[in-house]
Design a protein around this motif. Structure first.
Motif, PDB file in Angstrom:
ATOM      1  N   LEU A 349     -31.609  -0.207 -24.862  1.00 12.98           N
ATOM      2  CA  LEU A 349     -32.335   0.259 -23.672  1.00 12.98           C
ATOM      3  C   LEU A 349     -33.107   1.537 -23.985  1.00 12.98           C
ATOM      4  CD1 LEU A 349     -29.670  -0.326 -20.876  1.00 12.98           C
ATOM      5  CD2 LEU A 349     -31.861  -1.495 -21.106  1.00 12.98           C
ATOM      6  N   GLN A 350     -34.386   1.577 -23.568  1.00  9.07           N
ATOM      7  CA  GLN A 350     -35.209   2.733 -23.879  1.00  9.07           C
ATOM      8  C   GLN A 350     -35.026   3.838 -22.850  1.00  9.07           C
ATOM      9  OE1 GLN A 350     -36.309  -0.403 -22.770  1.00  9.07           O
ATOM     10  NE2 GLN A 350     -38.533  -0.271 -22.522  1.00  9.07           N
ATOM     11  N   GLU A 351     -35.466   5.028 -23.250  1.00 10.65           N
ATOM     12  CA  GLU A 351     -35.423   6.168 -22.340  1.00 10.65           C
ATOM     13  C   GLU A 351     -36.544   6.050 -21.313  1.00 10.65           C
ATOM     14  OE1 GLU A 351     -35.749   9.562 -24.825  1.00 10.65           O
ATOM     15  OE2 GLU A 351     -33.740   9.362 -25.691  1.00 10.65           O
ATOM     16  N   HIS A 352     -36.534   6.955 -20.336  1.00 10.75           N
ATOM     17  CA  HIS A 352     -37.541   7.034 -19.277  1.00 10.75           C
ATOM     18  C   HIS A 352     -37.471   5.843 -18.316  1.00 10.75           C
ATOM     19  CE1 HIS A 352     -39.018  10.236 -21.751  1.00 10.75           C
ATOM     20  NE2 HIS A 352     -39.406   9.413 -22.707  1.00 10.75           N
ATOM     21  N   TYR A 353     -36.369   5.121 -18.324  1.00  8.27           N
ATOM     22  CA  TYR A 353     -36.172   4.003 -17.402  1.00  8.27           C
ATOM     23  C   TYR A 353     -34.796   4.140 -16.754  1.00  8.27           C
ATOM     24  CZ  TYR A 353     -40.284   1.631 -19.279  1.00  8.27           C
ATOM     25  OH  TYR A 353     -41.563   1.301 -19.635  1.00  8.27           O
ATOM     26  N   VAL A 354     -34.666   3.583 -15.552  1.00  8.18           N
ATOM     27  CA  VAL A 354     -33.417   3.634 -14.795  1.00  8.18           C
ATOM     28  C   VAL A 354     -32.952   2.198 -14.562  1.00  8.18           C
ATOM     29  CG1 VAL A 354     -32.305   4.375 -12.655  1.00  8.18           C
ATOM     30  CG2 VAL A 354     -34.163   5.749 -13.649  1.00  8.18           C
ATOM     31  N   VAL A 355     -31.682   1.916 -14.854  1.00 11.53           N
ATOM     32  CA  VAL A 355     -31.124   0.582 -14.611  1.00 11.53           C
ATOM     33  C   VAL A 355     -30.623   0.523 -13.169  1.00 11.53           C
ATOM     34  CG1 VAL A 355     -29.353  -1.102 -15.247  1.00 11.53           C
ATOM     35  CG2 VAL A 355     -30.515   0.236 -17.027  1.00 11.53           C
ATOM     36  N   ARG A 358     -29.111  -5.192  -7.974  1.00 11.70           N
ATOM     37  CA  ARG A 358     -29.203  -5.849  -6.684  1.00 11.70           C
ATOM     38  C   ARG A 358     -28.391  -7.135  -6.779  1.00 11.70           C
ATOM     39  NH1 ARG A 358     -34.982  -7.846  -4.611  1.00 11.70           N
ATOM     40  NH2 ARG A 358     -34.639  -9.303  -6.337  1.00 11.70           N
ATOM     41  N   ASP A 359     -27.329  -7.212  -5.999  1.00 11.89           N
ATOM     42  CA  ASP A 359     -26.401  -8.352  -6.082  1.00 11.89           C
ATOM     43  C   ASP A 359     -25.921  -8.492  -7.523  1.00 11.89           C
ATOM     44  OD1 ASP A 359     -26.780  -8.821  -3.348  1.00 11.89           O
ATOM     45  OD2 ASP A 359     -28.546 -10.055  -3.726  1.00 11.89           O
ATOM     46  N   ASN A 360     -26.219  -9.632  -8.163  1.00 10.82           N
ATOM     47  CA  ASN A 360     -25.792  -9.813  -9.554  1.00 10.82           C
ATOM     48  C   ASN A 360     -26.938  -9.603 -10.542  1.00 10.82           C
ATOM     49  OD1 ASN A 360     -27.239 -12.146  -8.860  1.00 10.82           O
ATOM     50  ND2 ASN A 360     -26.118 -13.400 -10.348  1.00 10.82           N
ATOM     51  N   GLU A 361     -28.038  -9.001 -10.068  1.00 11.69           N
ATOM     52  CA  GLU A 361     -29.218  -8.811 -10.900  1.00 11.69           C
ATOM     53  C   GLU A 361     -29.292  -7.375 -11.424  1.00 11.69           C
ATOM     54  OE1 GLU A 361     -31.951 -11.754  -8.058  1.00 11.69           O
ATOM     55  OE2 GLU A 361     -32.402  -9.606  -8.233  1.00 11.69           O
ATOM     56  N   TYR A 362     -29.690  -7.237 -12.680  1.00 13.24           N
ATOM     57  CA  TYR A 362     -29.919  -5.936 -13.304  1.00 13.24           C
ATOM     58  C   TYR A 362     -31.417  -5.763 -13.514  1.00 13.24           C
ATOM     59  CZ  TYR A 362     -24.956  -5.063 -14.257  1.00 13.24           C
ATOM     60  OH  TYR A 362     -23.607  -4.821 -14.129  1.00 13.24           O
ATOM     61  N   TRP A 363     -31.959  -4.623 -13.081  1.00 14.37           N
ATOM     62  CA  TRP A 363     -33.392  -4.354 -13.160  1.00 14.37           C
ATOM     63  C   TRP A 363     -33.644  -3.065 -13.923  1.00 14.37           C
ATOM     64  CZ3 TRP A 363     -37.532  -6.901 -10.369  1.00 14.37           C
ATOM     65  CH2 TRP A 363     -37.102  -8.056  -9.674  1.00 14.37           C
ATOM     66  N   LEU A 364     -34.848  -2.954 -14.486  1.00 14.56           N
ATOM     67  CA  LEU A 364     -35.270  -1.758 -15.198  1.00 14.56           C
ATOM     68  C   LEU A 364     -36.425  -1.124 -14.442  1.00 14.56           C
ATOM     69  CD1 LEU A 364     -34.347  -0.524 -17.974  1.00 14.56           C
ATOM     70  CD2 LEU A 364     -36.421  -1.541 -18.946  1.00 14.56           C
ATOM     71  N   PHE A 365     -36.205   0.070 -13.890  1.00 14.59           N
ATOM     72  CA  PHE A 365     -37.246   0.799 -13.162  1.00 14.59           C
ATOM     73  C   PHE A 365     -37.774   1.947 -14.027  1.00 14.59           C
ATOM     74  CE2 PHE A 365     -35.985   0.143  -8.389  1.00 14.59           C
ATOM     75  CZ  PHE A 365     -35.948  -1.226  -8.585  1.00 14.59           C
ATOM     76  N   PRO A 366     -39.095   2.140 -14.103  1.00 13.04           N
ATOM     77  CA  PRO A 366     -39.616   3.360 -14.741  1.00 13.04           C
ATOM     78  C   PRO A 366     -39.160   4.582 -13.942  1.00 13.04           C
ATOM     79  CG  PRO A 366     -41.363   1.754 -14.325  1.00 13.04           C
ATOM     80  CD  PRO A 366     -40.162   1.278 -13.584  1.00 13.04           C
ATOM     81  N   HIS A 402     -40.778  -8.752 -22.915  1.00  8.44           N
ATOM     82  CA  HIS A 402     -40.919  -7.296 -23.027  1.00  8.44           C
ATOM     83  C   HIS A 402     -40.275  -6.777 -24.306  1.00  8.44           C
ATOM     84  CE1 HIS A 402     -40.848  -3.042 -22.109  1.00  8.44           C
ATOM     85  NE2 HIS A 402     -39.538  -3.039 -22.117  1.00  8.44           N
ATOM     86  N   TRP A 403     -39.063  -7.246 -24.610  1.00  8.77           N
ATOM     87  CA  TRP A 403     -38.329  -6.736 -25.764  1.00  8.77           C
ATOM     88  C   TRP A 403     -38.483  -7.592 -27.023  1.00  8.77           C
ATOM     89  CZ3 TRP A 403     -34.449  -5.810 -21.512  1.00  8.77           C
ATOM     90  CH2 TRP A 403     -34.341  -4.444 -21.198  1.00  8.77           C
ATOM     91  N   ALA A 404     -39.351  -8.578 -26.985  1.00 11.11           N
ATOM     92  CA  ALA A 404     -39.405  -9.567 -28.073  1.00 11.11           C
ATOM     93  C   ALA A 404     -39.562  -8.925 -29.446  1.00 11.11           C
ATOM     94  CB  ALA A 404     -40.539 -10.554 -27.817  1.00 11.11           C
TER      95      ALA A 404
END
Length: 475
Positions: A349-355, A358-366, A402-404
């Motif tokens: 996981l990169q810096e400058h992002y917030v995990v 929502r329910d069972n979903e994980y999201w990456l927010f700038p 995104h991470w490919a």
């Protein structure tokens, strides 16, 4: 047959032509086919590697002088549409008209991507300029990509997803709200304003069918409103790039002049004569770029750079924004998602992002967007990473894309024939597949396609249904 233009249009632009022979040249170029052009997505591949790859496939690439990732192209074999090439589907390039690359080049001529800026793309669909901004930012900073037309939001997101971008949040507003709702928030703003489209005749001969002076004046009033809002949403010392794909002065020079008259102490036009070596050919006396089709053999375009020298006061508005249905990941949850990504794919996981969860979903927010979540309603923020089902995880297609370039575990290289079947939504026979299964990233000729799952002698197709292309073939 020569292009037919409305008489009132000819009269209107004749008043602002640099020389009398410009009209004849303009009409001549309106009849010429528009040169095809693309922009390389440097989030996926370098320009040198892309050019080497495509020259071996019979592509002839000529650099576009104002964009170091842009090229005019010709191909020896045109049997496959540009949009159906594996390189396009895999996000290595974006089909974009050359002159439309100018506004973003102008923006980063005046602000530095190294400062991780927060950028507003005020009229973003279909995403050509949003994705161009994102490639320059290289996952730093953040972009608010706004689109007023609901029907164009889906296409905008699709292009963001295909190009592997995570630092974008989508909004769906009339862009005149940003000055009131987010005053002096953005480091840079791109306002590629709605316009009469006079510069697009070479691509769309029907562009002038409904043209009228009255309509031009209506649009110019809207453009002034949007530019006013953009200036209020901009931080002092920030830059607004105002651009259109039209040619008349009412929608171009006059709009900028009116905003200067409105805020004489707060705005300053920055001349763009040094944007690229040949910029002087399109430079106006005011410092704008007014690109006629014959100047660079392109579409017509207008670009102005406006610097905000001082704060502008604005009446506060009462805002009522629903809280987002997300919570910030706990240290335990952050450790779980990080462990899964590292174990299965080698992703860090990169810096400058917030995990966020929502329910069972994980999201990456700038991070920069996370700070704004209570200020305005977002249609979508960042990217969805994965879903958790008890102790099982399922990576999303957008996260894989995104991470490919970072993924170094559980990858499988397909043939071009297998890649075509994958894009058609079919499963792939794979005798080595383990009965126990497992997520894999699929690639072909170095292009990352998406996810599959090994299971009982085949790879189950995990391509989202909306991305399936019936009948696609690669050579």
């Amino acid at each position: 047959m020569a292009v037919s233009l409305p008489e009132p249009f000819v009269e209107l632009i004749s008043k602002s032509l640099p020389t009398p022979d410009y009209l004849e040249q303009f009409l001549e170029y309106c009849d010429k086919p528009l040169r095809r052009s693309i922009r390389i997505n440097t989030l996926k591949i370098t320009p040198d590697d892309f050019c080497q790859r495509m020259r071996s496939k019979g592509w002839h690439l000529e650099p576009i002088p104002w964009c170091d990732t842009g090229f005019w192209i010709e191909r020896d074999d045109d049997t496959i549409a540009l949009g159906n090439t594996i390189e396009h589907l895999g996000g290595l390039f974006y089909i974009q008209e050359a002159s439309s690359m100018l506004p973003v080049s102008a923006l980063f001529h005046l602000i530095s991507p190294n400062d991780a800026p927060l950028i507003l793309d005020a009229a973003a669909a279909p995403g050509s300029k949003t994705t161009q901004i994102a490639a320059i930012l290289e996952h730093q900073g953040a972009i608010v990509a706004n689109e007023f037309s609901a029907s164009r939001i889906k296409g905008l997101y699709s292009n963001i997803q295909r190009c592997g971008i995570a630092n974008v949040a989508l909004t769906h507003y009339n862009a005149d709200v940003f000055g009131r709702w987010l005053p002096e928030i953005f480091d840079g703003i791109l306002l590629d304003a709605p316009c009469s489209g006079e510069g697009t005749l070479r691509k769309d001969p029907q562009a002038m069918n409904n043209w009228s002076v009255e309509h031009v004046k209506e649009i110019a009033t809207l453009q002034l409103t949007l530019l006013d809002s953009a200036l209020h949403a901009l931080k002092p010392d920030g830059v607004v790039i105002y651009s259109t794909c039209t040619l008349n002065r009412l929608e171009n020079e006059q709009v900028v002049e009116l905003i200067q008259q409105r805020y004489p102490q707060a705005v300053e036009v920055v001349p763009l004569g040094t944007l690229f070596p040949d910029a002087q050919r399109a430079l106006t006396t005011e410092g704008y770029l007014h690109v006629w089709p014959q100047v660079y053999d392109s579409e017509g375009f207008f670009v102005a750079a406006i610097k905000k020298k001082a704060s502008l006061t604005i009446k506060p508005v009462h805002k009522k924004v629903r809280p987002l249905p997300f919570t910030k990941a706990s240290p335990k949850q952050l450790q779980q998602i990080s462990s899964y990504l590292k174990r299965q794919f080698g992703i860090v996981l990169q810096e400058h992002y917030v995990v966020m969860i929502r329910d069972n979903e994980y999201w990456l927010f700038p991070e920069a967007i996370y700070q704004l979540t209570g200020e305005i309603r977002f249609d979508r923020i960042g990217l969805k990473i994965a879903e958790q089902f008890k102790d099982q995880w399922r990576l999303t297609h957008e996260a894989a894309i995104h991470w490919a370039e970072q993924i170094n575990k559980n990858t499988i290289e397909l043939t071009l024939e297998q890649a075509a079947r994958y894009y058609q939504g079919q499963d792939i026979k794979w005798p080595d597949s383990k009965a126990g299964g497992g997520e894999v990233l699929l690639s072909a000729q170095g292009v990352h396609l998406g996810l599959g799952k090994r299971l009982n002698g085949k790879i189950k197709n995990r391509l989202p249904r909306e991305l399936v292309r019936d009948g696609v073939q690669f050579i």
